[in-house]
Design a protein around this motif. Structure first.
Motif, short mmCIF file in Angstrom:
data_model
loop_
_atom_site.label_atom_id
_atom_site.label_comp_id
_atom_site.label_asym_id
_atom_site.label_seq_id
_atom_site.Cartn_x
_atom_site.Cartn_y
_atom_site.Cartn_z
N ASP A 168 45.11 50.57 27.75
CA ASP A 168 45.24 49.11 27.64
C ASP A 168 45.56 48.54 29.01
N LEU A 169 44.51 48.25 29.74
CA LEU A 169 44.69 47.82 31.13
C LEU A 169 44.18 46.40 31.26
N SER A 170 45.02 45.54 31.83
CA SER A 170 44.62 44.15 31.97
C SER A 170 45.26 43.57 33.21
N PHE A 171 44.52 42.78 33.97
CA PHE A 171 45.11 42.15 35.15
C PHE A 171 44.36 40.86 35.49
N LEU A 190 33.91 46.35 29.91
CA LEU A 190 34.89 45.59 30.67
C LEU A 190 34.86 44.15 30.14
N LYS A 191 36.03 43.57 29.97
CA LYS A 191 36.05 42.18 29.50
C LYS A 191 36.45 41.28 30.66
N ALA A 192 35.73 40.20 30.83
CA ALA A 192 36.04 39.23 31.89
C ALA A 192 36.29 37.88 31.23
N ILE A 193 37.47 37.33 31.47
CA ILE A 193 37.83 36.05 30.86
C ILE A 193 38.04 35.03 31.97
N LEU A 231 42.84 40.66 58.71
CA LEU A 231 41.74 40.59 59.68
C LEU A 231 40.53 41.38 59.18
N GLY A 232 39.36 40.78 59.30
CA GLY A 232 38.14 41.49 58.90
C GLY A 232 37.75 41.24 57.46
N HIS A 233 38.61 40.58 56.69
CA HIS A 233 38.26 40.27 55.30
C HIS A 233 37.50 38.96 55.23
N PHE A 234 36.83 38.74 54.11
CA PHE A 234 35.92 37.61 53.99
C PHE A 234 36.60 36.40 53.38
N ARG A 235 36.47 35.28 54.07
CA ARG A 235 37.11 34.03 53.62
C ARG A 235 36.50 33.55 52.31
N LEU A 236 37.35 33.14 51.37
CA LEU A 236 36.96 32.60 50.06
C LEU A 236 36.24 33.61 49.16
N LEU A 237 36.22 34.88 49.55
CA LEU A 237 35.56 35.89 48.73
C LEU A 237 36.50 36.99 48.27
N GLU A 238 37.59 37.20 48.97
CA GLU A 238 38.48 38.30 48.62
C GLU A 238 39.42 37.88 47.50
N VAL A 239 39.84 38.89 46.72
CA VAL A 239 40.77 38.65 45.62
C VAL A 239 41.95 39.60 45.74
N ASP A 240 43.01 39.29 45.00
CA ASP A 240 44.19 40.16 45.08
C ASP A 240 43.97 41.47 44.30
N HIS A 241 43.26 41.39 43.15
CA HIS A 241 42.99 42.60 42.37
C HIS A 241 41.49 42.68 42.08
N ARG A 242 40.88 43.75 42.62
CA ARG A 242 39.44 43.90 42.44
C ARG A 242 39.13 44.66 41.16
N ILE A 243 37.94 44.45 40.62
CA ILE A 243 37.47 45.28 39.50
C ILE A 243 36.96 46.58 40.11
N GLU A 282 38.86 57.02 37.77
CA GLU A 282 39.85 57.54 36.82
C GLU A 282 41.24 57.55 37.46
N ALA A 283 41.29 57.94 38.73
CA ALA A 283 42.59 57.96 39.43
C ALA A 283 43.16 56.55 39.52
N TRP A 284 42.29 55.59 39.84
CA TRP A 284 42.72 54.20 39.95
C TRP A 284 43.22 53.65 38.61
N SER A 285 42.47 53.92 37.53
CA SER A 285 42.86 53.36 36.23
C SER A 285 44.15 54.02 35.72
N SER A 286 44.33 55.31 36.03
CA SER A 286 45.58 55.97 35.63
C SER A 286 46.76 55.37 36.37
N LEU A 287 46.54 55.11 37.66
CA LEU A 287 47.60 54.53 38.48
C LEU A 287 48.00 53.16 37.97
N LEU A 288 47.02 52.38 37.61
CA LEU A 288 47.28 51.00 37.20
C LEU A 288 47.94 50.93 35.84
N SER A 289 47.54 51.85 34.95
CA SER A 289 48.07 51.75 33.59
C SER A 289 49.44 52.41 33.46
#
Lengths: 102, 227
Positions: free
Chosen positions: B114-117, B96-99, B129-141, B219-226
């Motif tokens: 070729d998946l990138s986000f 996984l590449k993190a930039i 509600l119930g999510h963590f302040r300053l820790l959540e992101v829109d797209h998780r790894i 695998e299901a997630w990566s297929s969906l995203l790509s």
């Protein structure tokens, strides 16, 4: 000298030289001569041992009070751990965004 | 993530982090022993009359040279063992590449598809509600659990650092350089981290979220995203 026994001389002077240079002798010494040397060395040795015992005690307390229970807790957790069951429970609770609840 | 007022480490979710937790207990035990020894002797010294009778202390000087050397060896051996263990990266299942950018992360999965986000922090006003302040992101790894993962980390502009405490990972993201790290998650779950190198005004607002799921779901997630 027999007359010396009537003089008000402290008993610990018995057998030692008086200021006049004459030896004062008594029939017997009532107090033993106290320890007068190496007092600091004895105290230091005693307390150094004590300090090491205290420090080893603190280390043992931490090891058996915190470290070993923590190792045991991890071992217990993973002994019968079922990752799939855990995953399904988390998934049902809606924790995962990539795997929404069924 | 850490609970409120938590002092200790987060629960270890990778073998390396378990080793680090154990080593920390060992190091803290040694530090406690030394501190209690010093405190005892200091109290003793402060409670007694000053004396300048001691002029020669060869034996105690020998002891307080050799003993610290032994203590240092006791600390160094497990430390080096873990250091070399962290550098073992053999046969990762996924790379996984993190930039790092100001102020978000870009992730690339280029092994199979070729998946990138981009991954931006969710603003507090948009937080469900119930999510963590300053820790959540829109797209998780998302990564497969119980598989060795290699992460290649770099930055686009200034220094950043990719860190996930529960996995025992912290690696600097340096522009023009590729740094490599690896981990295995021992269990499924969601693991949070934050940028760990000062990188500007929003340094505290570019978190990292890793989802560890079974391979099938990955695998299901990566297929969906790509697609």
């Amino acid at each position: 000298m027999r007359f010396a026994s009537f003089l008000p001389i402290p008993t610990y002077l018995a057998g030692q030289r008086a200021w006049s240079g004459n030896t004062v002798s008594m029939s017997s010494a009532l107090l033993p001569k106290p320890q007068m040397r190496r007092l600091l060395a004895r105290r230091m040795k005693f307390h150094l041992f004590g300090a090491f015992l205290v420090s080893l005690g603190c280390a043992a307390l931490y090891k058996f009070g915190v470290a070993e229970p923590r190792k045991r807790a991890y071992a217990e957790f993973y002994k019968n751990y079922d990752p799939m069951k855990d995953f399904e429970a988390m998934r049902a609770a809606g924790v995962f965004e990539s795997a929404p609840p069924k | 993530m850490a609970n409120h007022s938590q002092l200790g480490f987060q629960d270890a979710s990778s073998p390396i982090m378990e080793e680090l937790v154990e080593f920390h207990d060992h190091a803290l035990m040694v530090a406690l022993a030394i501190c209690s020894l010093v405190l005892y002797l200091l109290t003793l010294t402060l409670m007694e009359k000053l004396s300048s009778n001691t002029v020669d202390a060869q034996e105690v000087e020998l002891i307080w040279t050799i003993l610290p050397a032994i203590v240092l060896v006791l600390l160094a051996l497990p430390s080096l063992q873990i250091l070399y263990m962290m550098d073992e990266i053999d046969e990762p299942d996924l790379t996984l590449k993190a930039i790092g950018h100001q102020w978000y992360w870009t992730y690339e999965y280029t092994d199979f598809k070729d998946l990138s986000f981009d991954s931006y922090m969710t603003p507090t006003t948009d937080l469900p509600l119930g999510h963590f302040r300053l820790l959540e992101v829109d797209h998780r790894i998302v990564i497969p659990m119980e598989s060795p993962i290699r992460v290649i980390i770099t930055a686009d502009d200034v220094l950043h650092s990719w860190a996930v405490p529960a996995l025992g990972v912290k690696t600097d993201a340096i522009p023009g350089r590729l740094n490599q790290t690896s981990f295995i998650t021992t269990r499924p779950g969601v693991f949070y981290g934050q940028c760990s190198e000062i990188c500007g005004a929003n340094h505290s607002y570019m978190p990292i979220v890793v989802e560890s799921t079974p391979l099938k779901h990955f695998e299901a997630w990566s297929s969906l995203l790509s697609s």
